[in-house]
Design a protein around this motif. Structure first.
Motif, short mmCIF file in Angstrom:
data_model
loop_
_atom_site.label_atom_id
_atom_site.label_comp_id
_atom_site.label_asym_id
_atom_site.label_seq_id
_atom_site.Cartn_x
_atom_site.Cartn_y
_atom_site.Cartn_z
N ALA A 129 -3.11 67.31 21.93
CA ALA A 129 -3.53 65.96 21.54
C ALA A 129 -2.60 64.91 22.15
N MET A 130 -1.29 65.19 22.20
CA MET A 130 -0.36 64.26 22.82
C MET A 130 -0.59 64.18 24.32
N ALA A 131 -0.90 65.32 24.94
CA ALA A 131 -1.18 65.31 26.38
C ALA A 131 -2.43 64.50 26.69
N ALA A 132 -3.45 64.63 25.83
CA ALA A 132 -4.67 63.84 26.04
C ALA A 132 -4.40 62.35 25.83
N SER A 133 -3.59 62.02 24.82
CA SER A 133 -3.26 60.61 24.57
C SER A 133 -2.41 60.04 25.69
N ASP A 134 -1.58 60.88 26.31
CA ASP A 134 -0.67 60.44 27.36
C ASP A 134 -1.29 60.55 28.76
N TYR A 135 -2.55 60.96 28.82
CA TYR A 135 -3.17 61.25 30.12
C TYR A 135 -3.25 60.03 31.01
N ASN A 136 -3.52 58.86 30.45
CA ASN A 136 -3.63 57.64 31.26
C ASN A 136 -2.33 57.30 31.96
N SER A 137 -1.20 57.67 31.35
CA SER A 137 0.11 57.36 31.94
C SER A 137 0.62 58.48 32.84
N GLU A 138 0.46 59.73 32.39
CA GLU A 138 1.07 60.85 33.10
C GLU A 138 0.12 61.56 34.06
N GLN A 139 -1.20 61.44 33.81
CA GLN A 139 -2.21 62.13 34.62
C GLN A 139 -1.99 63.64 34.64
N ILE A 140 -1.52 64.19 33.50
CA ILE A 140 -1.36 65.64 33.35
C ILE A 140 -2.41 66.12 32.36
N ALA A 141 -3.32 66.96 32.81
CA ALA A 141 -4.39 67.45 31.95
C ALA A 141 -3.82 68.39 30.89
N PRO A 142 -4.40 68.43 29.70
CA PRO A 142 -3.88 69.31 28.64
C PRO A 142 -3.85 70.78 29.02
N TRP A 143 -4.82 71.25 29.84
CA TRP A 143 -4.83 72.67 30.20
C TRP A 143 -3.73 73.03 31.20
N ASN A 144 -2.97 72.02 31.66
CA ASN A 144 -1.87 72.29 32.59
C ASN A 144 -0.49 72.19 31.92
N VAL A 145 -0.43 71.98 30.63
CA VAL A 145 0.87 71.87 29.97
C VAL A 145 1.51 73.26 29.92
N PRO A 146 2.83 73.35 30.07
CA PRO A 146 3.49 74.67 30.14
C PRO A 146 3.43 75.45 28.84
N GLU A 147 3.24 74.78 27.70
CA GLU A 147 3.22 75.49 26.42
C GLU A 147 1.93 76.28 26.20
N LEU A 148 0.91 75.99 26.99
CA LEU A 148 -0.38 76.66 26.86
C LEU A 148 -0.41 77.89 27.75
N HIS A 149 -0.59 79.06 27.16
CA HIS A 149 -0.62 80.30 27.94
C HIS A 149 -1.32 81.39 27.12
N GLY A 150 -1.56 82.51 27.76
CA GLY A 150 -2.14 83.64 27.06
C GLY A 150 -3.63 83.54 26.85
N ASP A 151 -4.11 84.26 25.83
CA ASP A 151 -5.56 84.33 25.57
C ASP A 151 -6.14 82.98 25.19
N ILE A 152 -5.38 82.19 24.46
CA ILE A 152 -5.92 80.90 24.02
C ILE A 152 -6.17 79.98 25.21
N LYS A 153 -5.36 80.10 26.26
CA LYS A 153 -5.60 79.30 27.46
C LYS A 153 -6.90 79.72 28.12
N GLU A 154 -7.15 81.03 28.18
CA GLU A 154 -8.39 81.50 28.76
C GLU A 154 -9.60 81.02 27.95
N GLU A 155 -9.45 81.00 26.62
CA GLU A 155 -10.54 80.54 25.78
C GLU A 155 -10.84 79.05 26.01
N LEU A 156 -9.78 78.26 26.15
CA LEU A 156 -9.99 76.83 26.38
C LEU A 156 -10.59 76.56 27.76
N LEU A 157 -10.15 77.32 28.76
CA LEU A 157 -10.67 77.13 30.11
C LEU A 157 -12.13 77.59 30.21
#
Length: 338
Positions: free
Chosen positions: A149-177
């Motif tokens: 949610a913070m990555a999405a709120s910060d997207y206009n400034s940082e241009q970093i998509a939530p699915w690219n944050v380093p904390e996201l990994h494993g099966d849950i990342k595959e589910e989101l993608l």
């Protein structure tokens, strides 16, 4: 344009700050503090307008006399009321967004901590390994939901998509993608979505997976919690989702563009025509320069403030530092998730 994107990110916060700190009781410190100030962005406009004032006094004044042309400041004075109304309205709209964003951020932080604490307390009697792993999963998913949610709120400034944050990994990342058109996983959407659309969808999808993880407690707990407890957990998630959707609404439906355009156009025209309105005034050139400098700083400065608080997330000096704020609930979550 008053503040470019590059100019915004140059301003950094001090260590331990979540936004600009100041002592409101110290008048001189507030007036002369550079950190978080709009001075660095406004002084150029003040200087240009003073130079225009000097040019109009030493050159234009004589030319007008030679041509027999007389210019008064009555029209400019009449426009002052309209300009003041537009500037005040513009600032009020920006401050209203800022206050709403602050409330939404607080609600998301509180809901994250409350959810992890509630699941830990309601299942504290079960100390088996599957129960601990389930609580750890809920804690990870909750923190991940806040991070996305913070990555999405910060997207206009940082241009970093939530699915690219380093904390996201494993099966849950595959589910989101799997539900993401940009990464070419999802093929069954009703319409083609842009990257910005997908950015704002990720936290909502993550909230859905967190609800599924909560219902998986039957597989991990010896004694499943009651329906009232499940209702409590879903209620907390509803609070988070409501706060996030309210924050998303700020970006999807910003203040009306005609209002912003009208306010900025009229303000700039009025401010930069002020030196010409003072051409026939009998005051000294020094008085004209001081008046022009102060008025330019006041009106352009207020417009700069409105631009800054339009997007309260980011890494410029006037925004919330979400990278630090989101750590607040996470620091105390580890001891619950055991």
């Amino acid at each position: 344009m008053i503040l470019s994107k590059n100019e915004r990110v140059k301003t950094t916060k001090k260590a331990g700050e979540y936004t600009v700190e100041y002592d409101s009781r110290n008048h001189l410190e507030v007036i002369f503090q550079k950190h978080g100030s709009v001075w660095p962005h406004v002084w150029k406009h003040c200087l240009v307008n003073v130079l225009i004032t000097l040019w109009s006094h030493y050159y234009l004044h004589d030319k007008l006399n030679d041509w027999g042309f007389k210019m008064t400041g009555k029209g400019h004075s009449l426009m002052a009321v309209v300009v003041s109304f537009l500037v005040v309205t513009r600032v009020n709209l920006a401050l209203a967004q800022y206050k709403e964003a602050r409330t939404n951020l607080s609600n998301m932080l509180t809901a994250t901590r409350d959810l992890v604490a509630a699941t830990a307390i309601h299942t504290k009697d079960d100390q088996t390994l599957p129960a601990k792993e389930w609580r750890n999963q809920i804690a990870y998913y909750s923190c991940l939901l806040l991070r996305l949610a913070m990555a999405a709120s910060d997207y206009n400034s940082e241009q970093i998509a939530p699915w690219n944050v380093p904390e996201l990994h494993g099966d849950i990342k595959e589910e989101l993608l799997r539900h993401n058109q940009i990464m070419r996983y999802s093929k069954w959407a009703h319409a083609k979505r842009t990257e910005r659309d997908e950015v704002y969808r990720v936290p909502v999808t993550m909230c859905h997976h967190l609800r599924i993880a909560l219902t998986d407690s039957k597989k991990c707990l010896q004694n499943d919690y009651s329906g009232l407890s499940m209702s409590r957990f879903n209620g907390i998630l509803d609070q988070f989702n409501h706060a996030y959707c309210a924050q998303k609404r700020i970006y999807v439906t910003p203040p009306p563009f005609p209002m912003v355009q009208m306010s900025r156009t009229v303000t700039f025209i009025w401010v930069y025509f002020l030196p010409f309105a003072l051409v026939m005034d009998e005051s000294s050139v020094l008085a004209h320069c001081v008046i022009v400098f102060v008025v330019t700083f006041a009106f352009i400065g207020l417009e700069a403030v409105a631009i800054e608080v339009d997007d309260p997330f980011g890494h410029d000096g006037k925004s919330f530092l979400v990278a630090s704020i989101r750590i607040l609930p996470i620091n105390g979550i580890a001891r619950f998730a055991i």
